[in-house]
Design an enzyme around this catalytic site. Structure first.
Site, short mmCIF file in Angstrom:
data_model
loop_
_atom_site.label_atom_id
_atom_site.label_comp_id
_atom_site.label_asym_id
_atom_site.label_seq_id
_atom_site.Cartn_x
_atom_site.Cartn_y
_atom_site.Cartn_z
N LEU A 70 16.97 47.67 49.24
CA LEU A 70 17.35 49.08 49.31
C LEU A 70 17.14 49.60 50.73
O LEU A 70 16.04 49.49 51.28
CB LEU A 70 16.54 49.92 48.32
CG LEU A 70 16.62 49.48 46.85
CD1 LEU A 70 15.99 50.55 45.96
CD2 LEU A 70 18.06 49.21 46.41
N ARG A 118 11.78 61.21 58.96
CA ARG A 118 10.51 61.34 59.69
C ARG A 118 10.43 60.45 60.93
O ARG A 118 9.50 60.55 61.72
CB ARG A 118 9.34 61.03 58.74
CG ARG A 118 9.01 62.23 57.86
CD ARG A 118 7.78 61.96 57.04
NE ARG A 118 8.10 61.16 55.85
CZ ARG A 118 7.20 60.49 55.14
NH1 ARG A 118 5.94 60.50 55.50
NH2 ARG A 118 7.56 59.81 54.08
N GLU A 174 5.58 58.67 38.66
CA GLU A 174 5.65 59.10 40.05
C GLU A 174 4.65 60.23 40.29
O GLU A 174 4.37 61.02 39.39
CB GLU A 174 7.07 59.60 40.38
CG GLU A 174 8.12 58.49 40.40
CD GLU A 174 7.77 57.39 41.38
OE1 GLU A 174 7.68 57.67 42.59
OE2 GLU A 174 7.56 56.24 40.94
N ARG A 179 16.83 33.97 86.40
CA ARG A 179 17.83 34.60 85.54
C ARG A 179 18.59 33.54 84.76
O ARG A 179 18.38 32.35 84.94
CB ARG A 179 18.73 35.48 86.40
CG ARG A 179 17.98 36.70 86.96
CD ARG A 179 18.80 37.45 87.98
NE ARG A 179 20.13 37.75 87.47
CZ ARG A 179 21.20 37.98 88.24
NH1 ARG A 179 21.08 37.93 89.57
NH2 ARG A 179 22.36 38.25 87.70
N SER A 220 14.88 28.98 107.75
CA SER A 220 14.69 30.36 107.29
C SER A 220 15.84 31.25 107.75
O SER A 220 16.45 31.02 108.79
CB SER A 220 13.37 30.90 107.82
OG SER A 220 12.31 30.21 107.20
C1 UD1 Z 1 9.16 54.64 45.47
C2 UD1 Z 1 8.76 54.36 44.04
C3 UD1 Z 1 7.23 54.54 43.92
C4 UD1 Z 1 6.53 53.64 44.87
C5 UD1 Z 1 7.03 53.86 46.30
C6 UD1 Z 1 6.48 52.80 47.20
C7 UD1 Z 1 10.68 55.10 42.70
C8 UD1 Z 1 11.22 56.16 41.83
N1 UD1 Z 1 9.45 55.31 43.17
O1 UD1 Z 1 8.87 56.00 45.72
O2 UD1 Z 1 6.82 54.26 42.60
O3 UD1 Z 1 5.13 53.86 44.82
O4 UD1 Z 1 8.48 53.75 46.35
O5 UD1 Z 1 6.79 53.13 48.53
O6 UD1 Z 1 11.30 54.09 42.88
N2 UD1 Z 1 16.42 54.39 48.46
C9 UD1 Z 1 17.77 54.12 48.43
N3 UD1 Z 1 18.58 54.93 47.70
C10 UD1 Z 1 18.10 56.00 47.00
C11 UD1 Z 1 16.71 56.25 47.04
C12 UD1 Z 1 15.90 55.43 47.79
O7 UD1 Z 1 18.25 53.18 49.04
O8 UD1 Z 1 18.90 56.69 46.36
C13 UD1 Z 1 15.56 53.52 49.25
C14 UD1 Z 1 14.93 54.25 50.41
O9 UD1 Z 1 15.69 54.02 51.59
C15 UD1 Z 1 13.56 53.61 50.52
C16 UD1 Z 1 13.26 53.12 49.12
O10 UD1 Z 1 14.49 53.09 48.44
O11 UD1 Z 1 13.60 52.47 51.37
C17 UD1 Z 1 12.23 53.96 48.40
O12 UD1 Z 1 12.75 55.27 48.29
P1 UD1 Z 1 11.81 56.53 48.42
O13 UD1 Z 1 12.60 57.72 48.15
O14 UD1 Z 1 11.02 56.45 49.67
O15 UD1 Z 1 10.84 56.27 47.17
P2 UD1 Z 1 9.40 56.85 46.97
O16 UD1 Z 1 9.52 58.26 46.55
O17 UD1 Z 1 8.57 56.56 48.14
#
Ligand code: UD1
Ligand code: CA
Length: 454
Positions: A9, A16, A153, A332, A404
């Site tokens: 993902l 941030r 969550e 280089r 030189s």
């Molecule tokens: C998620 C988990 C949480 C866990 C935490 C660990 C869920 C609902 N919760 O929370 O239990 O403790 O990760 O860090 O899964 N992403 C997508 N598409 C989306 C949403 C997210 O690609 O629609 C990706 C984000 O880029 C990220 C990752 O998934 O890399 C996690 O998403 P994020 O929204 O940060 O989840 P958390 O709320 O941190």
């Protein structure tokens, strides 16, 4: 064997980071975060790796064009469950699915291997860890016997659940056919109005499956990067690990915290690396190579017993056995040195070969040049290889001596054994075994007085 499909993902924008670049392209140890994850996935010999991207997808794909992955676009971020479900059409029912994250770069293939083999048995696998400060994470809810019931969550948790210190790392593995069913059953009835991947755990429990949990070997393996402070912390962790690997392989580091490896370094035995050295790309160090302080070395092979003195910048070079380079030398791309060659201070070498025992010790530019063996190039010599439009070659035969301050205006050949007198400008080929010199006669004007100032 059950085929493995890895879903990474990577659709988050990473606000941030305060960056116009997608978060997963920020560099850790010289490579994008995402490429670390893809490498870890590939170490598991998967049938396919699927990357779910969103924000900056085109840039991500371009930057990662060498990676053999399936790109899946998630236009709207409707949650981690939604993101995984978009990859599912490309995954057969009999597969095991492993979910990883583009911003969790240091996942360890060994731990992942354990996770996926257990999941292949039919259970759902979660990587979880107990932490001092669980704030922000999903909590693992267990029954009094310790069986996992589900994940809640932070924003949906009650006060009691918030005290749970075991958190969800997000890394999960499950049977593809079952996962497909559970993903269809997800609702958006939660605090964030998202499809939570984490809700599949309770659905699995409802289907009578057991949920197993695996801890990471080190907490850093499951830490995500949300801002540049976290990125810097993981960078230091990874650098420490790479430095330790180098030491275990036979290199002594004057200070393991003052060497940076942005790529791969392979080392022979009894190598010494002084402080503030940066390695980039693929670097190979032979036995007993000695690297002085402050060097930058990229995509270079250095054969055994060679010494690179302080403050050299070396890129795309091949340095033979027992050479001496620097201090303050610049090699280089396509600088190729045979054994016992010497390159001294303020010497630049580009696309040039130096034969065995040849030397250029001071203030010299050698470009597009073939130099034979035992050649001595004096101080301040320039191969004038560029006429404003094209590059031309200089050839210097064995045992030649270039005095030189000689300008060698290419294309030009200095034949074997020739001596070129200091200060000459050479535009025509120089015959073997003779002295060639172009020098205007020296004049003295007697009685001449310099004008006084003021
Ligand atoms: C998620 C988990 C949480 C866990 C935490 C660990 C869920 C609902 N919760 O929370 O239990 O403790 O990760 O860090 O899964 N992403 C997508 N598409 C989306 C949403 C997210 O690609 O629609 C990706 C984000 O880029 C990220 C990752 O998934 O890399 C996690 O998403 P994020 O929204 O940060 O989840 P958390 O709320 O941190
Ligand atoms: Ca997160």
């Amino acid at each position: 064997m059950t085929p493995l499909h890895v879903v990474i993902l990577a659709a988050g924008q990473g606000r941030r980071m305060q960056s116009s670049r997608p978060k997963v392209l920020h560099l850790l140890a010289g490579r994008p975060l995402l490429s670390h994850v893809v490498d870890a996935a590939n170490a598991l010999n998967p049938a396919r790796v699927h990357v779910v991207h969103g924000y900056g997808g085109g840039i991500v794909r371009e930057a990662m064009s060498a990676a053999d992955v399936e790109w899946v676009e998630q236009r709207e971020q409707l949650g981690t469950g939604h993101a995984v479900s978009l990859a599912m059409p490309g995954i057969p029912d009999d597969a095991t699915v492993l979910v990883l994250y583009g911003d969790v770069p240091l996942v360890n293939p060994d731990t992942l291997h354990e996770t996926t083999t257990l999941a292949a048995g039919g259970d759902i696998m979660l990587m979880t860890v107990v932490v001092d400060d669980p704030r922000g994470y999903g909590r693992i809810v267990r029954d009094p016997d310790g069986h996992v019931l589900g994940i809640v969550e932070e924003r949906d948790a009650d006060d009691e659940q918030r005290t749970i210190a075991e958190i969800n790392t997000g890394i999960l593995a499950a049977h593809a056919g079952r996962l497909r069913g559970w993903l269809r059953g997800l609702s958006r009835d939660n605090a964030q109005g998202e499809h939570y991947l984490t809700d599949v755990v309770a659905l699995a429990v409802g289907d009578g499956l057991s949920v197993r949990t695996v801890p990471p070997e080190a907490i850093e393996e499951v830490l995500g990067v949300n801002d540049r402070v976290e990125l810097a912390a993981l960078e230091r962790f990874q650098q420490r690990r790479l430095a330790e690997n180098l030491m275990r392989d036979g290199a002594s580091l004057a200070d393991p915290t003052r060497v940076d490896i942005r790529g791969r370094v392979s080392t022979g035995r009894d190598v010494f690396v002084d402080v503030n050295v940066v390695f980039e790309g693929e670097v190979v160090l032979g036995d007993r190579v000695n690297i002085g302080p402050g060097c930058v070395i990229r995509d270079t092979v250095i054969e055994r017993d060679t010494e690179v003195r302080a403050q050299c910048v070396i890129e795309g070079a091949h340095i033979g056995v027992a050479c001496a380079i620097g201090p303050f030398a610049r090699l280089r791309p396509d600088a190729r040195l045979s054994r016992d060659a010497r390159i001294g201070n303020f010497v630049e070498v580009k696309n040039a070969t130096l034969g065995e025992g040849s030397k250029a010790s001071h203030l010299t530019y050698i470009g597009d040049t073939r130099i034979g063996r035992d050649v001595n190039v004096g101080a301040g010599v320039v191969t004038c290889n560029y006429d404003g439009t094209r590059k031309h070659e200089t050839v210097i035969g064995d045992h030649a001596f270039i005095g030189s301050g000689v300008m060698l205006v290419a294309p030009v050949t200095v034949h074997a054994g020739a001596t070129v007198g200091a200060g000459s400008t050479i535009g025509k080929d120089v015959p073997a075994d003779a002295l060639t010199v172009t020098r205007t006669p020296q004049r003295t004007i007697r009685g001449w007085k310099r004008r006084r100032k003021g």
